[in-house]
Design an enzyme around this catalytic site. Structure first.
Site, PDB file in Angstrom:
ATOM      1  N   ASP A  57       3.451  -2.369   3.330  1.00  0.00           N
ATOM      2  CA  ASP A  57       3.385  -2.674   1.872  1.00  0.00           C
ATOM      3  C   ASP A  57       3.108  -4.147   1.416  1.00  0.00           C
ATOM      4  O   ASP A  57       3.361  -4.969   2.064  1.00  0.00           O
ATOM      5  CB  ASP A  57       4.954  -2.275   1.375  1.00  0.00           C
ATOM      6  CG  ASP A  57       4.864  -1.864  -0.266  1.00  0.00           C
ATOM      7  OD1 ASP A  57       4.391  -2.515  -1.042  1.00  0.00           O
ATOM      8  OD2 ASP A  57       5.377  -0.657  -0.319  1.00  0.00           O
TER       9      ASP A  57
ATOM     10  N   LEU B  46      -3.708  -3.594   2.083  1.00  0.00           N
ATOM     11  CA  LEU B  46      -4.620  -2.392   2.554  1.00  0.00           C
ATOM     12  C   LEU B  46      -5.943  -2.620   2.032  1.00  0.00           C
ATOM     13  O   LEU B  46      -6.968  -1.929   2.560  1.00  0.00           O
ATOM     14  CB  LEU B  46      -4.009  -0.945   2.305  1.00  0.00           C
ATOM     15  CG  LEU B  46      -2.622  -0.744   3.057  1.00  0.00           C
ATOM     16  CD1 LEU B  46      -2.108   0.764   2.240  1.00  0.00           C
ATOM     17  CD2 LEU B  46      -3.188  -0.366   4.366  1.00  0.00           C
TER      18      LEU B  46
ATOM     19  N   SER C  57      -1.346  14.749  -6.903  1.00  0.00           N
ATOM     20  CA  SER C  57      -0.531  14.840  -7.980  1.00  0.00           C
ATOM     21  C   SER C  57      -1.117  16.054  -8.780  1.00  0.00           C
ATOM     22  O   SER C  57      -2.425  16.292  -8.769  1.00  0.00           O
ATOM     23  CB  SER C  57      -0.792  13.595  -8.950  1.00  0.00           C
ATOM     24  OG  SER C  57      -0.601  13.876 -10.199  1.00  0.00           O
TER      25      SER C  57
ATOM     26  N   TYR D 108      -7.095   6.730 -12.786  1.00  0.00           N
ATOM     27  CA  TYR D 108      -6.105   7.079 -11.792  1.00  0.00           C
ATOM     28  C   TYR D 108      -6.206   8.621 -11.428  1.00  0.00           C
ATOM     29  O   TYR D 108      -6.374   8.835 -10.261  1.00  0.00           O
ATOM     30  CB  TYR D 108      -4.839   6.830 -12.645  1.00  0.00           C
ATOM     31  CG  TYR D 108      -3.302   7.407 -11.537  1.00  0.00           C
ATOM     32  CD1 TYR D 108      -3.128   6.964 -10.326  1.00  0.00           C
ATOM     33  CD2 TYR D 108      -3.109   8.427 -12.141  1.00  0.00           C
ATOM     34  CE1 TYR D 108      -2.253   7.386  -9.711  1.00  0.00           C
ATOM     35  CE2 TYR D 108      -1.905   9.277 -11.376  1.00  0.00           C
ATOM     36  CZ  TYR D 108      -1.444   8.438 -10.244  1.00  0.00           C
ATOM     37  OH  TYR D 108      -0.648   9.155  -9.274  1.00  0.00           O
TER      38      TYR D 108
ATOM     39  N   LYS E 271      -7.169  10.510  -7.498  1.00  0.00           N
ATOM     40  CA  LYS E 271      -6.480  11.550  -6.754  1.00  0.00           C
ATOM     41  C   LYS E 271      -7.543  12.671  -6.526  1.00  0.00           C
ATOM     42  O   LYS E 271      -7.513  13.171  -5.347  1.00  0.00           O
ATOM     43  CB  LYS E 271      -5.428  11.971  -7.686  1.00  0.00           C
ATOM     44  CG  LYS E 271      -4.156  11.111  -7.917  1.00  0.00           C
ATOM     45  CD  LYS E 271      -3.705  10.546  -6.411  1.00  0.00           C
ATOM     46  CE  LYS E 271      -2.616   9.514  -6.602  1.00  0.00           C
ATOM     47  NZ  LYS E 271      -2.352   8.760  -5.348  1.00  0.00           N
TER      48      LYS E 271
ATOM     49  N   TYR F 280       2.281  16.242  -6.039  1.00  0.00           N
ATOM     50  CA  TYR F 280       3.588  16.079  -6.814  1.00  0.00           C
ATOM     51  C   TYR F 280       3.372  16.471  -8.155  1.00  0.00           C
ATOM     52  O   TYR F 280       2.506  16.164  -8.792  1.00  0.00           O
ATOM     53  CB  TYR F 280       4.274  14.627  -6.585  1.00  0.00           C
ATOM     54  CG  TYR F 280       3.930  13.972  -5.291  1.00  0.00           C
ATOM     55  CD1 TYR F 280       3.976  14.531  -4.181  1.00  0.00           C
ATOM     56  CD2 TYR F 280       3.879  12.413  -5.427  1.00  0.00           C
ATOM     57  CE1 TYR F 280       3.788  13.894  -2.999  1.00  0.00           C
ATOM     58  CE2 TYR F 280       3.692  11.958  -4.154  1.00  0.00           C
ATOM     59  CZ  TYR F 280       3.678  12.548  -3.075  1.00  0.00           C
ATOM     60  OH  TYR F 280       3.431  11.793  -2.002  1.00  0.00           O
TER      61      TYR F 280
ATOM     62  N   LEU G 198       9.375   9.357 -17.973  1.00  0.00           N
ATOM     63  CA  LEU G 198      10.454   9.894 -18.860  1.00  0.00           C
ATOM     64  C   LEU G 198      11.737   9.296 -18.360  1.00  0.00           C
ATOM     65  O   LEU G 198      12.438   8.672 -19.280  1.00  0.00           O
ATOM     66  CB  LEU G 198      10.242  11.194 -19.603  1.00  0.00           C
ATOM     67  CG  LEU G 198      11.318  11.949 -20.262  1.00  0.00           C
ATOM     68  CD1 LEU G 198      11.252  11.076 -21.531  1.00  0.00           C
ATOM     69  CD2 LEU G 198      11.235  13.395 -20.390  1.00  0.00           C
TER      70      LEU G 198
ATOM     71  N   ARG H 278       7.629  19.880 -18.313  1.00  0.00           N
ATOM     72  CA  ARG H 278       6.966  19.471 -17.189  1.00  0.00           C
ATOM     73  C   ARG H 278       7.863  19.980 -15.963  1.00  0.00           C
ATOM     74  O   ARG H 278       8.949  20.250 -16.216  1.00  0.00           O
ATOM     75  CB  ARG H 278       7.113  17.812 -17.078  1.00  0.00           C
ATOM     76  CG  ARG H 278       6.108  17.027 -17.841  1.00  0.00           C
ATOM     77  CD  ARG H 278       4.776  17.134 -17.564  1.00  0.00           C
ATOM     78  NE  ARG H 278       3.893  16.403 -18.378  1.00  0.00           N
ATOM     79  CZ  ARG H 278       3.261  16.712 -19.596  1.00  0.00           C
ATOM     80  NH1 ARG H 278       3.695  18.212 -19.907  1.00  0.00           N
ATOM     81  NH2 ARG H 278       2.676  15.928 -20.253  1.00  0.00           N
TER      82      ARG H 278
HETATM   83  N1  LIG Z   1       5.862   8.581  -9.286  1.00  0.00           N
HETATM   84  C1  LIG Z   1       5.068   9.448  -9.681  1.00  0.00           C
HETATM   85  O1  LIG Z   1       5.369  10.018 -11.001  1.00  0.00           O
HETATM   86  C2  LIG Z   1       3.910  10.234  -8.954  1.00  0.00           C
HETATM   87  C3  LIG Z   1       3.414  11.408  -9.175  1.00  0.00           C
HETATM   88  C4  LIG Z   1       2.031  11.838  -8.553  1.00  0.00           C
HETATM   89  C5  LIG Z   1       1.760  11.057  -7.515  1.00  0.00           C
HETATM   90  N2  LIG Z   1       2.240   9.940  -7.040  1.00  0.00           N
HETATM   91  C6  LIG Z   1       1.666   9.120  -6.119  1.00  0.00           C
HETATM   92  O2  LIG Z   1       2.644   8.964  -5.109  1.00  0.00           O
HETATM   93  C7  LIG Z   1       2.434   7.468  -4.532  1.00  0.00           C
HETATM   94  C8  LIG Z   1       3.635   6.878  -4.550  1.00  0.00           C
HETATM   95  O3  LIG Z   1       4.071   6.730  -5.713  1.00  0.00           O
HETATM   96  P1  LIG Z   1       5.490   5.962  -6.199  1.00  0.00           P
HETATM   97  O4  LIG Z   1       5.742   6.413  -7.560  1.00  0.00           O
HETATM   98  O5  LIG Z   1       6.124   5.873  -5.122  1.00  0.00           O
HETATM   99  O6  LIG Z   1       4.717   4.489  -6.516  1.00  0.00           O
HETATM  100  P2  LIG Z   1       5.324   2.952  -6.274  1.00  0.00           P
HETATM  101  O7  LIG Z   1       4.533   2.022  -7.028  1.00  0.00           O
HETATM  102  O8  LIG Z   1       6.720   2.854  -6.489  1.00  0.00           O
HETATM  103  O9  LIG Z   1       4.813   2.900  -4.568  1.00  0.00           O
HETATM  104  C9  LIG Z   1       3.582   2.512  -4.136  1.00  0.00           C
HETATM  105  C10 LIG Z   1       3.739   1.367  -2.947  1.00  0.00           C
HETATM  106  O10 LIG Z   1       2.479   0.951  -2.780  1.00  0.00           O
HETATM  107  C11 LIG Z   1       2.544  -0.343  -2.396  1.00  0.00           C
HETATM  108  N3  LIG Z   1       1.148  -0.885  -2.482  1.00  0.00           N
HETATM  109  C12 LIG Z   1      -0.004  -0.470  -3.562  1.00  0.00           C
HETATM  110  N4  LIG Z   1      -0.995  -0.982  -3.412  1.00  0.00           N
HETATM  111  C13 LIG Z   1      -0.873  -1.642  -1.993  1.00  0.00           C
HETATM  112  C14 LIG Z   1      -1.893  -2.052  -1.178  1.00  0.00           C
HETATM  113  N5  LIG Z   1      -3.091  -2.302  -1.376  1.00  0.00           N
HETATM  114  N6  LIG Z   1      -1.576  -2.317   0.017  1.00  0.00           N
HETATM  115  C15 LIG Z   1      -0.152  -2.260   0.427  1.00  0.00           C
HETATM  116  N7  LIG Z   1       0.717  -1.560  -0.259  1.00  0.00           N
HETATM  117  C16 LIG Z   1       0.449  -1.232  -1.464  1.00  0.00           C
HETATM  118  C17 LIG Z   1       3.352  -1.007  -3.624  1.00  0.00           C
HETATM  119  O11 LIG Z   1       3.650  -2.283  -3.691  1.00  0.00           O
HETATM  120  C18 LIG Z   1       4.522  -0.163  -3.772  1.00  0.00           C
HETATM  121  O12 LIG Z   1       5.516  -0.330  -3.018  1.00  0.00           O
HETATM  122  C19 LIG Z   1       1.191   7.080  -5.055  1.00  0.00           C
HETATM  123  O13 LIG Z   1      -0.027   7.310  -4.275  1.00  0.00           O
HETATM  124  C20 LIG Z   1       1.151   7.650  -6.627  1.00  0.00           C
HETATM  125  O14 LIG Z   1      -0.189   7.751  -6.867  1.00  0.00           O
HETATM  126  C21 LIG Z   1       3.327   9.315  -7.931  1.00  0.00           C
END
Ligand SMILES: NC(=O)c1ccc[n+]([C@@H]2O[C@H](COP(=O)([O-])OP(=O)(O)OC[C@H]3O[C@@H](n4cnc5c(N)ncnc54)[C@H](O)[C@@H]3O)[C@@H](O)[C@H]2O)c1
Length: 340
Positions: A31, A59, A125, A150, A154, A178, A201, A232
């Site tokens: 991370d 990354l 997603s 965004y 996906k 998700y 929300l 939703r």
């Molecule tokens: N939360 C939602 O509503 C939701 C819904 C559908 C899909 N997603 C997907 O699920 C995944 C996780 O979502 P989340 O809600 O836990 O998000 P989040 O932002 O809490 O977690 C993502 C993590 O990735 C890290 N990160 C981002 N870019 C990075 C990089 N370049 N190198 C290393 N670390 C990096 C961030 O610091 C963070 O800790 C994402 O891919 C998101 O698009 C989330």
């Protein structure tokens, strides 16, 4: 078995690290803390008694990714959460989203393609369906033109994985679509920590309930739904985390029917904005200050999952109710605020 979890300090990633460690996996987290903090490691340790191996790494840095995979050549699987996820920001800064969500995926797939056998789980997603024509939404529903960069990352992410799997026999991948993740671990040791104004929300509701936000705006009450507000499918984050462990085991045990598979992860039940508000009021015993305002352009009216494939093929089912998930979110909010 050693599993890499990218974005493992984030909301969904941290809950998945907990479930993996509970199942005896050795976890390595990458991370860059762009949307999380190292303190999350303490929460994971408090729940599981174990701190995962942690590498603070961006990354987007291709050389660092290559170097990481050289040092960790014994990975049994990768769960890739790391991405940027704010829809509005993605419209303002599209290249950031394409670089962070697509570039990083390509670097990881390149490394995995070098191996004889690799197992990969991708965070997708329900946004890929846009406003689906039929409810509930099955995995066969058409992918609609993305409404934001965004959402596009996906869709493109899924296509990149599918194309790579076609020509890489040893690469096995599952994309989990998700629906709307919510809640926190029941211990209140880890949860969702939105930076700034919450995009989702549930954290907006809990922050309003605790007094950080003055009022929740409910966008539209004249949609063609039961109470007129948008619907939703809210999935509890611990249920969602468990879906990742089950999907990973499917690959590790060679049970996948194809080397690229897609599953919806939701409850199969739609809840309106007002249902969610009432759930909050029930579990917190507080009245929520909200007002109905105009519809927002581009908002989807209704989206909930058909979970038959996840239930029957993956063998996963959501267990928690909306109220249970809401209670965990409220407990977490109270704990976070009591610390600050
Ligand atoms: N939360 C939602 O509503 C939701 C819904 C559908 C899909 N997603 C997907 O699920 C995944 C996780 O979502 P989340 O809600 O836990 O998000 P989040 O932002 O809490 O977690 C993502 C993590 O990735 C890290 N990160 C981002 N870019 C990075 C990089 N370049 N190198 C290393 N670390 C990096 C961030 O610091 C963070 O800790 C994402 O891919 C998101 O698009 C989330």
């Amino acid at each position: 078995m050693k599993i890499l979890v990218t974005g493992g300090l984030g909301f969904i990633g941290s809950h998945t690290v907990v479930e993996l460690q509970n199942e005896g996996f050795e976890v390595v987290v990458i991370d860059d803390c762009s949307n999380s903090s190292e303190e999350v490691l303490e929460g994971i340790k408090a729940i599981t008694g174990k701190t995962p191996i942690f590498e603070k790494l961006d990354l987007k840095e291709k050389n660092d990714v290559e170097d990481f995979f050289q040092r960790h050549h014994d990975l049994a699987g990768v769960i890739h959460f790391a991405a940027s996820k704010a829809v509005g920001e993605s419209v303002e800064r599209p290249l950031l989203y394409y670089e962070n969500n697509i570039g990083t995926l390509v670097y990881i797939l390149k490394e995995l393609s070098k191996k004889n056998r690799s197992n990969f789980i991708f965070s997708s997603s329900c946004t890929v369906y846009g406003q689906a024509d039929e409810m509930p939404i099955t995995e066969n529903a058409p992918v609609k033109t993305a409404e934001s960069p965004y959402g596009n990352t996906k869709q493109m992410g899924e296509e990149i994985i599918a194309d790579t799997c076609k020509v890489t026999e040893g690469l096995n991948a599952i994309a989990l679509r998700y629906f709307n993740p919510m809640g926190a671990h029941p211990s209140a040791e880890i949860g969702e920590l939105p930076l700034g104004v919450p995009q989702n929300l549930v954290p907006f509701i809990t922050q309003t309930g605790i007094g950080i936000r003055e009022q929740l705006s409910v966008y539209g009450d004249n949609y063609p739904t039961e109470d007129g507000t948008a619907v939703r499918d809210y999935i509890y984050v611990v249920d969602l985390a468990k879906a990742h462990v089950i999907a990973l085991k499917r690959l590790l045990e060679n049970k996948n029917e194809d080397n690229y598979e897609v599953f919806n992860v939701g409850t199969g039940k739609g809840s309106s904005v007002l249902d969610v508000v009432q759930s909050f009021e029930r579990v917190s015993g507080k009245k929520l200050n909200y007002k109905i305002v105009d519809r927002r352009v581009g908002d989807i009216v209704t989206a909930y999952a058909d979970t038959t494939k996840a239930n029957e093929v993956l063998g996963w089912k959501s267990e928690y109710t909306l109220d249970e998930a809401m209670k965990s979110a409220w407990d977490w909010e109270q704990k976070v605020r009591s610390k600050s």
